[in-house]
Design a protein around this motif. Structure first.
Motif, PDB file in Angstrom:
ATOM      1  N   THR A  35      68.401  18.633  48.435  1.00 50.75           N
ATOM      2  CA  THR A  35      67.918  17.359  48.978  1.00 50.75           C
ATOM      3  C   THR A  35      66.412  17.327  48.837  1.00 50.75           C
ATOM      4  O   THR A  35      65.733  18.254  49.292  1.00 50.75           O
ATOM      5  CB  THR A  35      68.315  17.205  50.453  1.00 50.75           C
ATOM      6  OG1 THR A  35      69.731  17.360  50.591  1.00 50.75           O
ATOM      7  CG2 THR A  35      67.905  15.845  50.979  1.00 50.75           C
ATOM      8  N   SER A  36      65.887  16.275  48.234  1.00 45.44           N
ATOM      9  CA  SER A  36      64.454  16.241  47.927  1.00 45.44           C
ATOM     10  C   SER A  36      63.846  14.908  48.337  1.00 45.44           C
ATOM     11  O   SER A  36      64.507  13.867  48.327  1.00 45.44           O
ATOM     12  CB  SER A  36      64.215  16.473  46.431  1.00 45.44           C
ATOM     13  OG  SER A  36      64.851  15.470  45.662  1.00 45.44           O
ATOM     14  N   LEU A  37      62.566  14.966  48.677  1.00 45.67           N
ATOM     15  CA  LEU A  37      61.753  13.784  48.989  1.00 45.67           C
ATOM     16  C   LEU A  37      60.484  13.887  48.167  1.00 45.67           C
ATOM     17  O   LEU A  37      59.687  14.804  48.358  1.00 45.67           O
ATOM     18  CB  LEU A  37      61.434  13.724  50.479  1.00 45.67           C
ATOM     19  CG  LEU A  37      60.611  12.527  50.947  1.00 45.67           C
ATOM     20  CD1 LEU A  37      61.383  11.233  50.724  1.00 45.67           C
ATOM     21  CD2 LEU A  37      60.232  12.665  52.419  1.00 45.67           C
ATOM     22  N   SER A  38      60.315  12.942  47.250  1.00 42.73           N
ATOM     23  CA  SER A  38      59.223  13.018  46.284  1.00 42.73           C
ATOM     24  C   SER A  38      58.182  11.940  46.546  1.00 42.73           C
ATOM     25  O   SER A  38      58.510  10.851  47.046  1.00 42.73           O
ATOM     26  CB  SER A  38      59.761  12.858  44.855  1.00 42.73           C
ATOM     27  OG  SER A  38      60.750  13.824  44.583  1.00 42.73           O
ATOM     28  N   PRO A  39      56.921  12.197  46.218  1.00 42.58           N
ATOM     29  CA  PRO A  39      55.877  11.161  46.344  1.00 42.58           C
ATOM     30  C   PRO A  39      56.183   9.976  45.425  1.00 42.58           C
ATOM     31  O   PRO A  39      56.701  10.131  44.324  1.00 42.58           O
ATOM     32  CB  PRO A  39      54.604  11.896  45.913  1.00 42.58           C
ATOM     33  CG  PRO A  39      54.904  13.341  46.084  1.00 42.58           C
ATOM     34  CD  PRO A  39      56.359  13.498  45.811  1.00 42.58           C
ATOM     35  N   SER A  46      66.695  12.049  47.504  1.00 43.24           N
ATOM     36  CA  SER A  46      67.672  12.233  46.435  1.00 43.24           C
ATOM     37  C   SER A  46      68.445  13.517  46.662  1.00 43.24           C
ATOM     38  O   SER A  46      67.937  14.467  47.268  1.00 43.24           O
ATOM     39  CB  SER A  46      66.973  12.275  45.078  1.00 43.24           C
ATOM     40  OG  SER A  46      66.098  13.395  45.006  1.00 43.24           O
ATOM     41  N   LYS A  47      69.681  13.531  46.179  1.00 40.22           N
ATOM     42  CA  LYS A  47      70.553  14.682  46.375  1.00 40.22           C
ATOM     43  C   LYS A  47      71.175  15.075  45.049  1.00 40.22           C
ATOM     44  O   LYS A  47      71.564  14.227  44.250  1.00 40.22           O
ATOM     45  CB  LYS A  47      71.639  14.372  47.408  1.00 40.22           C
ATOM     46  CG  LYS A  47      71.062  14.077  48.791  1.00 40.22           C
ATOM     47  CD  LYS A  47      72.115  13.600  49.757  1.00 40.22           C
ATOM     48  CE  LYS A  47      71.486  13.340  51.117  1.00 40.22           C
ATOM     49  NZ  LYS A  47      70.473  12.249  51.050  1.00 40.22           N
ATOM     50  N   ALA A  63      62.115  21.438  38.041  1.00 48.88           N
ATOM     51  CA  ALA A  63      61.277  20.958  36.934  1.00 48.88           C
ATOM     52  C   ALA A  63      61.525  19.476  36.660  1.00 48.88           C
ATOM     53  O   ALA A  63      60.583  18.720  36.359  1.00 48.88           O
ATOM     54  CB  ALA A  63      61.545  21.786  35.680  1.00 48.88           C
ATOM     55  N   GLN A  64      62.778  19.043  36.773  1.00 49.26           N
ATOM     56  CA  GLN A  64      63.078  17.626  36.582  1.00 49.26           C
ATOM     57  C   GLN A  64      62.418  16.766  37.657  1.00 49.26           C
ATOM     58  O   GLN A  64      61.888  15.681  37.366  1.00 49.26           O
ATOM     59  CB  GLN A  64      64.594  17.412  36.600  1.00 49.26           C
ATOM     60  CG  GLN A  64      65.320  17.935  35.377  1.00 49.26           C
ATOM     61  CD  GLN A  64      66.813  17.694  35.475  1.00 49.26           C
ATOM     62  OE1 GLN A  64      67.367  17.552  36.576  1.00 49.26           O
ATOM     63  NE2 GLN A  64      67.483  17.659  34.319  1.00 49.26           N
ATOM     64  N   LEU A  65      62.436  17.236  38.897  1.00 50.40           N
ATOM     65  CA  LEU A  65      61.783  16.488  39.970  1.00 50.40           C
ATOM     66  C   LEU A  65      60.283  16.358  39.721  1.00 50.40           C
ATOM     67  O   LEU A  65      59.691  15.286  39.922  1.00 50.40           O
ATOM     68  CB  LEU A  65      62.039  17.177  41.313  1.00 50.40           C
ATOM     69  CG  LEU A  65      63.484  17.154  41.827  1.00 50.40           C
ATOM     70  CD1 LEU A  65      63.614  18.024  43.077  1.00 50.40           C
ATOM     71  CD2 LEU A  65      63.935  15.734  42.127  1.00 50.40           C
ATOM     72  N   GLN A  66      59.655  17.437  39.280  1.00 55.25           N
ATOM     73  CA  GLN A  66      58.223  17.387  38.985  1.00 55.25           C
ATOM     74  C   GLN A  66      57.928  16.445  37.824  1.00 55.25           C
ATOM     75  O   GLN A  66      56.912  15.738  37.831  1.00 55.25           O
ATOM     76  CB  GLN A  66      57.714  18.789  38.683  1.00 55.25           C
ATOM     77  CG  GLN A  66      57.673  19.704  39.900  1.00 55.25           C
ATOM     78  CD  GLN A  66      57.210  21.104  39.553  1.00 55.25           C
ATOM     79  OE1 GLN A  66      57.733  21.733  38.648  1.00 55.25           O
ATOM     80  NE2 GLN A  66      56.216  21.594  40.289  1.00 55.25           N
ATOM     81  N   GLU A  76      50.307  16.094  38.955  1.00 56.92           N
ATOM     82  CA  GLU A  76      51.067  17.343  39.016  1.00 56.92           C
ATOM     83  C   GLU A  76      51.176  17.761  40.485  1.00 56.92           C
ATOM     84  O   GLU A  76      50.167  18.013  41.147  1.00 56.92           O
ATOM     85  CB  GLU A  76      50.361  18.446  38.213  1.00 56.92           C
ATOM     86  CG  GLU A  76      50.327  18.195  36.717  1.00 56.92           C
ATOM     87  CD  GLU A  76      51.658  18.523  36.063  1.00 56.92           C
ATOM     88  OE1 GLU A  76      52.514  19.147  36.735  1.00 56.92           O
ATOM     89  OE2 GLU A  76      51.846  18.143  34.892  1.00 56.92           O
ATOM     90  N   VAL A  77      52.387  17.805  41.016  1.00 59.13           N
ATOM     91  CA  VAL A  77      52.582  18.156  42.421  1.00 59.13           C
ATOM     92  C   VAL A  77      53.450  19.405  42.503  1.00 59.13           C
ATOM     93  O   VAL A  77      54.341  19.615  41.677  1.00 59.13           O
ATOM     94  CB  VAL A  77      53.244  16.994  43.197  1.00 59.13           C
ATOM     95  CG1 VAL A  77      52.323  15.788  43.251  1.00 59.13           C
ATOM     96  CG2 VAL A  77      54.577  16.610  42.576  1.00 59.13           C
ATOM     97  N   PRO A  78      53.201  20.236  43.506  1.00 56.03           N
ATOM     98  CA  PRO A  78      54.026  21.440  43.672  1.00 56.03           C
ATOM     99  C   PRO A  78      55.334  21.123  44.384  1.00 56.03           C
ATOM    100  O   PRO A  78      55.521  20.045  44.951  1.00 56.03           O
ATOM    101  CB  PRO A  78      53.137  22.344  44.522  1.00 56.03           C
ATOM    102  CG  PRO A  78      52.332  21.398  45.351  1.00 56.03           C
ATOM    103  CD  PRO A  78      52.087  20.192  44.461  1.00 56.03           C
TER     104      PRO A  78
END
Length: 391
Positions: A35-39, A46-47, A63-66, A76-78
């Motif tokens: 489960t991710s929360l991206s800027p 997203s899941k 890597a896809q999320l980045q 570029e975010v960590p």
């Protein structure tokens, strides 16, 4: 009538300006839910799931999320990851850190949950709750959750010795009790399975009414003795490994003595207690005595509401092996260190209660003794009135 809670007129959105992708991992044997929360993606989480244990697919998903964030914001975010401490241990955390990912392991019991009687629980909801806890932790919100400090692989491996011995001792007790129970049902009361001549003694046994032991009962007891003797060999091997580990620490030439060597110098502390204290507790760094007591689950738990103010006892939220060992050691401390200040404190407290509440007093003594031993091994503060073995 039930009170209706009106929705807030100015809902507060989740902050996503921390310039990082926040990811939670819900781990199971078959699948890992990411489960991710991206800027730049608002409040939408997203899941995605990968096969359990597939680290390559997990890193590829990161890597896809980045790459998606880079395409939206040109930044570029960590990736910041969080997972619950559980069956998988700490190897996933080590893999993520080795690949440059900021990883955290959280105590699942420290995350606030709804107090409704019927609470919905799914991997999807748990993953979102972990992301929110990670966001609050990174914002600096106090007491939003409690992060676990994973031990290094060396310390994690060394504590296996004492844990295995405890399991073997429990199995030994089961076999001894089973043999005694089988014989007691036949009127035999004085048989000791742990004595050296157990097999010869078995041949001479008769039932309470004068008959030889039944054939199948005797065969069952012989098989129990076979398993018991195997356990005795394994316990001896584990204890040899433990003694070799303590001897290696004691023989190491350094300016500061090893904690195990310092503990073994105190009268009443043997190799098993010293090994458990070192491998389960004193290998960690503590800032103060409250952290020491809290790690062992010996911290008090107050209950205060209005005019109600009482103590619920120790929290028991901590290392159960260290807590059990300290309570056992406290009873032995009263026997081997009767002239110490801690023993005098215990006797005075029990006497003031008319000889009652010894169990609660011994738990308080265990907390004081643990803190005193930590000060002794960490700062060299000698326990008042304690007798050393050399003396």
């Amino acid at each position: 009538m039930k009170a209706v809670i009106a929705p807030s007129e100015t809902p507060t959105a989740i902050r996503t300006d921390l310039a990082a992708i926040f990811v939670s991992l819900e781990l199971s044997r078959s699948t890992w839910l990411i489960t991710s929360l991206s800027p730049g993606n608002g409040e939408k989480m997203s899941k995605h799931s990968v096969v359990g244990g597939d680290v390559t697919a997990l890193l590829h998903r990161f890597a896809q999320l980045q790459e998606k964030v880079r395409s939206r914001t040109d930044d570029e975010v960590p990736v910041v990851s969080i997972q619950e401490a559980g069956l998988d241990g700490f190897w996933i955390d080590r893999v993520l850190k080795a690949n440059g990912i900021e990883s955290y392991v959280v105590d699942p019991a420290s995350i606030a949950t709804s107090r409704r009687r019927r609470q919905a629980k799914t991997d999807r909801l748990d993953g979102e709750a972990l992301v929110r806890a990670l966001l609050g932790f990174k914002r600096g919100e106090p007491r939003v959750c409690a992060m676990v400090r994973p031990p290094d692989p060396g310390n994690e491996d060394r504590r296996r010795i004492c844990r295995e011995r405890k399991v073997l001792i429990a199995e030994r007790v089961e076999h001894v009790n089973r043999i005694k129970g089988l014989l007691f049902a036949q009127g035999v009361r004085d048989y000791e399975p742990l004595h050296q001549g157990r097999r010869k003694r078995l041949e001479d046994l008769h039932t309470g009414d004068g008959r030889p032991l039944p054939l199948h009962l005797k065969a069952q007891i012989i098989r129990e003795l076979d398993r018991l003797e195997l356990l005795l060999v394994q316990i001896a091997a584990v204890e040899s490994e433990r003694d070799a580990l303590l001897a290696a620490q004691k023989d190491t030439v350094v300016e500061t003595p090893a904690p195990a060597a310092m503990l073994l110098d105190i009268k009443g502390i043997g190799p098993e207690f010293a090994a458990i204290l070192c491998t389960e507790g004193f290998f960690r760094h503590f800032d103060n005595r409250r952290q020491v007591a809290s790690y062992a689950g010996l911290a008090p738990t107050p209950w205060q509401s209005g005019t109600i103010d009482h103590d619920q006892g120790v929290s028991k939220v901590g290392n159960p092996r260290l807590r059990t060992t300290m309570i056992q050691l406290s009873w032995l401390w009263l026997r081997h260190q009767p002239q110490s200040a801690l023993s005098f404190w215990f006797k005075e407290r029990v006497w003031s209660n008319g000889g009652r509440m010894k169990k609660s007093a011994i738990v308080a003594l265990a907390r004081k003794l643990l803190v005193a031993l930590w000060k002794y091994v960490a700062m060299g503060v000698v326990i008042e009135g304690a007798v050393m073995k050399s003396v």
